[in-house]
Design an enzyme around this catalytic site. Structure first.
Site, short mmCIF file in Angstrom:
data_model
loop_
_atom_site.label_atom_id
_atom_site.label_comp_id
_atom_site.label_asym_id
_atom_site.label_seq_id
_atom_site.Cartn_x
_atom_site.Cartn_y
_atom_site.Cartn_z
N GLY A 13 50.08 40.82 -5.21
CA GLY A 13 51.83 41.51 -4.57
C GLY A 13 52.35 40.19 -4.11
CB SER A 15 56.62 39.54 -7.35
OG SER A 15 56.16 41.03 -6.74
NE ARG A 16 58.62 43.81 -5.82
CZ ARG A 16 58.30 44.99 -5.33
NH1 ARG A 16 58.96 45.34 -4.26
NH2 ARG A 16 57.77 45.95 -6.07
CB SER A 38 52.30 45.43 -10.94
OG SER A 38 53.75 45.62 -10.97
CG ASN A 91 50.63 41.22 0.39
OD1 ASN A 91 50.83 41.72 1.45
ND2 ASN A 91 51.47 41.33 -0.53
CB SER A 141 49.62 49.50 7.47
OG SER A 141 50.63 50.29 8.22
CE1 TYR A 154 51.35 51.51 2.83
CE2 TYR A 154 51.27 52.00 5.10
CZ TYR A 154 51.47 51.28 3.90
OH TYR A 154 51.94 49.89 4.38
CB ALA A 156 44.02 58.48 3.61
CE LYS A 158 48.61 49.58 3.28
NZ LYS A 158 48.26 48.24 2.62
N1 LIG Z 1 56.85 46.16 5.04
C1 LIG Z 1 56.22 46.57 5.86
O1 LIG Z 1 56.68 47.32 6.70
C2 LIG Z 1 54.61 46.88 5.69
C3 LIG Z 1 53.71 47.26 6.94
C4 LIG Z 1 52.65 47.37 7.03
C5 LIG Z 1 51.93 47.11 5.95
N2 LIG Z 1 52.59 46.56 4.87
C6 LIG Z 1 51.82 46.22 3.80
O2 LIG Z 1 51.93 45.00 3.26
C7 LIG Z 1 51.51 44.68 1.87
C8 LIG Z 1 52.96 44.06 1.23
O3 LIG Z 1 54.02 44.88 1.45
P1 LIG Z 1 55.52 44.54 1.27
O4 LIG Z 1 56.45 45.22 2.24
O5 LIG Z 1 55.63 43.16 1.08
O6 LIG Z 1 55.89 45.28 -0.32
P2 LIG Z 1 56.86 45.23 -1.20
O7 LIG Z 1 57.88 44.23 -1.01
O8 LIG Z 1 57.25 46.45 -1.93
O9 LIG Z 1 55.97 44.41 -2.70
C9 LIG Z 1 54.97 44.93 -3.17
C10 LIG Z 1 53.93 43.87 -3.82
O10 LIG Z 1 52.92 44.51 -4.27
C11 LIG Z 1 52.86 44.49 -5.66
N3 LIG Z 1 52.44 45.71 -6.45
C12 LIG Z 1 53.05 46.85 -6.30
N4 LIG Z 1 52.04 47.85 -7.17
C13 LIG Z 1 51.08 46.95 -7.69
C14 LIG Z 1 50.07 47.23 -8.55
N5 LIG Z 1 49.91 48.57 -8.98
N6 LIG Z 1 49.17 46.06 -8.99
C15 LIG Z 1 49.64 44.98 -8.52
N7 LIG Z 1 50.73 44.79 -7.69
C16 LIG Z 1 51.33 45.52 -7.36
C17 LIG Z 1 54.48 44.21 -6.16
O11 LIG Z 1 54.50 43.80 -7.49
P3 LIG Z 1 55.90 43.85 -8.44
O12 LIG Z 1 56.91 43.24 -7.90
O13 LIG Z 1 55.39 43.76 -9.73
O14 LIG Z 1 55.90 45.41 -8.46
C18 LIG Z 1 54.83 43.40 -5.35
O15 LIG Z 1 54.51 42.08 -5.40
C19 LIG Z 1 51.46 46.16 1.22
O16 LIG Z 1 49.87 46.54 1.39
C20 LIG Z 1 51.99 46.92 2.42
O17 LIG Z 1 51.28 48.51 2.41
C21 LIG Z 1 54.12 46.46 4.71
#
Ligand SMILES: NC(=O)c1ccc[n+]([C@@H]2O[C@H](COP(=O)([O-])OP(=O)(O)OC[C@H]3O[C@@H](n4cnc5c(N)ncnc54)[C@H](OP(=O)(O)O)[C@@H]3O)[C@@H](O)[C@H]2O)c1
Length: 246
Positions: A13, A15-16, A38, A91, A141, A154, A156, A158
């Site tokens: 994950g 890419s962003r 992905s 991640n 999370s 989500y 469950a 995490k």
């Molecule tokens: N943001 C929050 O407030 C927060 C809080 C607690 C925990 N988290 C956790 O932190 C982690 C990162 O979250 P984020 O906020 O940075 O999310 P995000 O900006 O939505 O980025 C998600 C990343 O996961 C990749 N991804 C999604 N589905 C995938 C799949 N099926 N196979 C491989 N890669 C996949 C995406 O790749 P693509 O670009 O190819 O789609 C992207 O790189 C997650 O596990 C999330 O649950 C986030």
């Protein structure tokens, strides 16, 4: 950070969002990163360019982590390009938020498959090429600890990552591989855009003692710390990084 230069990391994950910040922080500390998304996208390509400025040997790979065949193929490519790796950062994650009454079987299956089974698939396939003294860091999370309205799937997934982390830490201790989980609070990424602004400002922000959202870099710096020699005696820990929310 101590002992990171020349090491190799796989970051899903990346890419962003948080994954990109993790890759950047590790790259700035001299780590070569196998970035992962992905699917190909302009953002993924741009992220790779930024990370390569600091760590020219870093590369970008694609696989849907819930798909075992794609993960197996991905790890074969990582092995060819990097040989063995030192750090695996799980991640990648998604959310499909709805109350249980409105939640479809698809919403349940997809979130569990990507977040929990995807983490298992990555560890199962990458573990054989993880070096002694390696690190596995799973991004869970605060919702996996405290639950949240509209997030039974989500939460469950995490919470499952927390159980996986604690169990695997006990299994891998004899190989001197540590396994920890970070539980971010609300962090400024695309994922947060799924929460309506009104709910964020009126309901969620007032509950955060530090009264602000996390920057992705504030999660990334904890990952870098856990990868460093400074964290060599920490394993099986679940670390909230949430501005005091829990
Ligand atoms: N943001 C929050 O407030 C927060 C809080 C607690 C925990 N988290 C956790 O932190 C982690 C990162 O979250 P984020 O906020 O940075 O999310 P995000 O900006 O939505 O980025 C998600 C990343 O996961 C990749 N991804 C999604 N589905 C995938 C799949 N099926 N196979 C491989 N890669 C996949 C995406 O790749 P693509 O670009 O190819 O789609 C992207 O790189 C997650 O596990 C999330 O649950 C986030």
């Amino acid at each position: 950070m101590k002992g990171l230069a020349g090491k190799t990391a796989v970051v899903t994950g990346s890419s962003r969002g948080i994954g990109r910040a993790i890759s950047l922080d590790l790259a700035r500390n001299g780590v070569v990163v196998a970035m992962m998304a992905s699917k190909p996208s302009r953002r993924a390509k741009n992220s790779l360019k930024i990370i390569q400025k600091y760590s020219p040997g870093s590369k970008l790979f694609f696989a849907r982590i819930e798909n075992r065949v794609e993960v197996e193929a991905l790890v074969r490519k990582i092995k060819i390009n990097f040989g063995r790796v030192d750090f695996l950062i799980n991640n990648a994650g998604i959310n499909h938020d709805k109350t249980l009454v409105k939640m479809t079987y698809f919403d349940w299956d997809e979130v569990i498959n990507v977040n929990l089974t995807g983490t298992f698939n990555m560890i199962k396939n990458v573990l054989p090429i993880v070096n002694k003294n390696g690190r596995i860091i799973n991004i869970s999370s605060i919702v996996g600890i405290g639950g949240a309205y509209g997030q039974v799937n989500y939460a469950a997934s995490k919470a499952g990552i927390i159980g996986l982390t604690k169990s695997l830490a006990k299994e891998l201790a004899k190989q001197k591989i540590t396994v920890n989980a970070i539980c971010p609070g609300y962090t400024k990424t695309d994922m947060l855009k799924t929460i309506p602004n009104k709910i964020l400002i009126e309901r969620l922000l007032p509950q955060i003692p530090l009264r602000r959202l996390a920057e992705p870099s504030e999660i990334a710096s904890i990952v870098t710390f856990l990868c460093s020699k400074n964290a060599s005696y920490i394993t099986g820990e679940i670390l909230p990084v949430d501005g005091g929310l829990l």
